[in-house]
Design an enzyme around this catalytic site. Structure first.
Site, PDB file in Angstrom:
ATOM      1  N   GLY A 128     -26.315   7.859  17.408  1.00  0.00           N
ATOM      2  CA  GLY A 128     -25.744   8.277  16.187  1.00  0.00           C
ATOM      3  C   GLY A 128     -26.460   9.118  15.819  1.00  0.00           C
ATOM      4  O   GLY A 128     -26.564   9.124  15.015  1.00  0.00           O
ATOM      5  N   VAL A 130     -41.310  18.627  15.285  1.00  0.00           N
ATOM      6  CA  VAL A 130     -42.099  17.852  16.886  1.00  0.00           C
ATOM      7  C   VAL A 130     -42.335  18.835  17.776  1.00  0.00           C
ATOM      8  O   VAL A 130     -43.539  19.116  17.932  1.00  0.00           O
ATOM      9  CB  VAL A 130     -41.343  17.028  17.700  1.00  0.00           C
ATOM     10  CG1 VAL A 130     -42.057  17.249  18.737  1.00  0.00           C
ATOM     11  CG2 VAL A 130     -41.190  15.493  16.196  1.00  0.00           C
ATOM     12  N   ASP A 153     -32.128   1.682  15.260  1.00  0.00           N
ATOM     13  CA  ASP A 153     -32.961   0.970  16.304  1.00  0.00           C
ATOM     14  C   ASP A 153     -33.003   0.246  17.298  1.00  0.00           C
ATOM     15  O   ASP A 153     -33.465   0.222  18.546  1.00  0.00           O
ATOM     16  CB  ASP A 153     -32.771  -0.433  15.111  1.00  0.00           C
ATOM     17  CG  ASP A 153     -31.596  -1.226  15.480  1.00  0.00           C
ATOM     18  OD1 ASP A 153     -30.969  -0.743  16.008  1.00  0.00           O
ATOM     19  OD2 ASP A 153     -31.000  -2.837  15.192  1.00  0.00           O
ATOM     20  N   ASP A 185     -27.450   5.150   7.970  1.00  0.00           N
ATOM     21  CA  ASP A 185     -27.218   3.836   7.709  1.00  0.00           C
ATOM     22  C   ASP A 185     -28.684   3.634   6.889  1.00  0.00           C
ATOM     23  O   ASP A 185     -27.911   2.561   6.081  1.00  0.00           O
ATOM     24  CB  ASP A 185     -27.084   2.753   9.013  1.00  0.00           C
ATOM     25  CG  ASP A 185     -25.956   3.063   9.804  1.00  0.00           C
ATOM     26  OD1 ASP A 185     -25.517   3.954   8.956  1.00  0.00           O
ATOM     27  OD2 ASP A 185     -25.759   3.340  11.050  1.00  0.00           O
ATOM     28  N   GLY A 216     -20.903   5.602 -10.291  1.00  0.00           N
ATOM     29  CA  GLY A 216     -20.184   4.582 -11.545  1.00  0.00           C
ATOM     30  C   GLY A 216     -19.030   4.213 -11.147  1.00  0.00           C
ATOM     31  O   GLY A 216     -17.698   3.449 -11.909  1.00  0.00           O
TER      32      GLY A 216
HETATM   33  O1  F6P Z   1     -25.143   3.883  12.919  1.00  0.00           O
HETATM   34  C1  F6P Z   1     -24.334   5.307  12.436  1.00  0.00           C
HETATM   35  C2  F6P Z   1     -23.040   4.712  12.110  1.00  0.00           C
HETATM   36  O2  F6P Z   1     -22.554   5.990  11.793  1.00  0.00           O
HETATM   37  C3  F6P Z   1     -23.197   3.513  11.639  1.00  0.00           C
HETATM   38  O3  F6P Z   1     -22.916   3.892  10.427  1.00  0.00           O
HETATM   39  C4  F6P Z   1     -21.186   3.295  12.691  1.00  0.00           C
HETATM   40  O4  F6P Z   1     -20.640   1.633  11.975  1.00  0.00           O
HETATM   41  C5  F6P Z   1     -21.095   3.792  14.114  1.00  0.00           C
HETATM   42  O5  F6P Z   1     -22.385   4.864  13.748  1.00  0.00           O
HETATM   43  C6  F6P Z   1     -20.737   4.780  14.058  1.00  0.00           C
HETATM   44  O6  F6P Z   1     -20.445   5.214  15.610  1.00  0.00           O
HETATM   45  P1  F6P Z   1     -19.887   5.991  16.534  1.00  0.00           P
HETATM   46  O7  F6P Z   1     -20.109   7.454  16.513  1.00  0.00           O
HETATM   47  O8  F6P Z   1     -19.560   5.627  18.125  1.00  0.00           O
HETATM   48  O9  F6P Z   1     -17.832   6.223  15.694  1.00  0.00           O
END
Ligand code: F6P
Length: 319
Positions: free
Chosen positions: A12, A24, A104, A128, A186
């Site tokens: 993502g 880089v 990851d 995330d 809040g």
């Molecule tokens: O890992 C990033 C993320 O945006 C998560 O928060 C979410 O669960 C997932 O990717 C959504 O994935 P996609 O873009 O494949 O719908």
């Protein structure tokens, strides 16, 4: 001797990825190392979607959201045959090492490539904040800002109408976006993988707050924990608040990166190239106590998620 490196983004996308690509590229070029932009993550790596990068290739990109390289998910990269295709493609193009930016899944690919003779350094690029060993990932701060801006708006209208806004945020089984936004906005109730979902307790809390004179309420929910639409309906039935569900969705992944994300990405991108120059591979870059450092990807992916108990205690005290 390091002559040519590749850079890719995978998984993502997250705001700040371009700042990392830029750092880089410019750090490598300043050290006399050629740079190749690899399009569409590991898919492009395997297919040879390579483009020679100059300083100008990354000009005007630091403020841009998304990733100029494109991103993709390629689960098949785990398979030896696909991986070897990628290794051979890099070798054919004289690419000695790669910097990968992603979550990851991306880290595992970097490890596999390193084990097959292509040194790789991984940078944590995900909104995330679910990567161990680093206090923050690139994109988290921007996504958090986006959430806070949206929830502040929801609070205005929710206040006018004696409503309860049930807001779903991303996080992919990590509650950081929820807890940080919950504290920042809040919110009255928080539902995350860490808190779990106890519907009765949530409704009781809302009824209690209503009896205390609270005129409206915000419930922040991490994705994949409960159905926000169903919860909003329950709130309407069981409490005096009219429940309304909002799923923020992919809007959280877009937008110009915050200065914090730009600086983090720039520091991490430069560090990645320094590590490659030192001949290192199979490492990931981290920030801890505002120090840029690195650790082995093996160690990083074996760590269990550190809990945010102190944040949850603070949240409870402030409601
Ligand atoms: O890992 C990033 C993320 O945006 C998560 O928060 C979410 O669960 C997932 O990717 C959504 O994935 P996609 O873009 O494949 O719908």
């Amino acid at each position: 001797m390091l002559r040519k490196i590749g850079v890719l983004t995978s998984g993502g996308d997250s705001p700040g990825m371009n700042a990392a690509i830029r750092a880089v590229t410019r750090t490598a070029l300043a050290n006399g190392i050629e740079v190749v932009g690899i399009r569409d993550g590991y898919k492009g790596l395997v297919e040879g979607l390579y483009e020679p990068f100059t300083r100008r290739s990354v000009a005007e990109t630091i403020s841009m959201g998304g990733t100029i390289l494109g991103s993709a998910r390629l689960p098949e990269f785990k398979e030896e045959e696909v991986l070897m295709k990628g290794v051979n493609k890099l070798k054919e193009n004289g690419i000695d090492a790669v910097v990968v930016i992603g979550g990851d899944g991306t880290y595992r690919g970097a490890n596999a490539l390193t084990q097959h003779g292509i040194n790789c350094i991984a940078l944590p690029g995900t909104i995330d904040n679910d990567i161990e060993g680093t206090d923050f990932t690139i994109g988290f701060d921007t996504a958090l800002n986006t959430i806070v801006e949206c929830v502040d708006k929801l609070r205005d209208t929710s206040n006018s109408h004696h409503r309860c806004s049930v807001v779903e945020v991303m996080g992919n089984r990590c509650g950081d976006l929820a807890i940080y936004s919950g504290i920042s906005c809040g919110a009255e109730v928080l539902i995350t993988p860490e808190t779990g979902y106890d519907e009765e307790a949530v409704l009781e809390k809302l009824k209690y707050l209503e009896n205390q004179g609270t005129s409206h309420a915000i419930v922040i929910v991490s994705e994949k924990v409960c159905d926000v639409q169903a919860l909003a309906e329950k709130v309407s039935k069981a409490t005096g608040f009219a429940g309304r569900a909002t799923i923020l969705g992919h809007i959280q992944r877009g937008g110009s990166p915050t200065p914090n994300d730009r600086v983090l990405a720039s520091r991490m991108g430069a560090k990645a190239v320094e590590l490659l120059i030192e001949g290192k591979g199979g490492e990931c870059v981290c920030i801890r106590n505002n120090e840029i450092t690195s650790m082995s990807i093996d160690e990083c992916i074996s760590l269990t998620r550190s809990s945010r108990k102190e944040f949850y205690r603070l949240f409870d005290r402030l409601v």
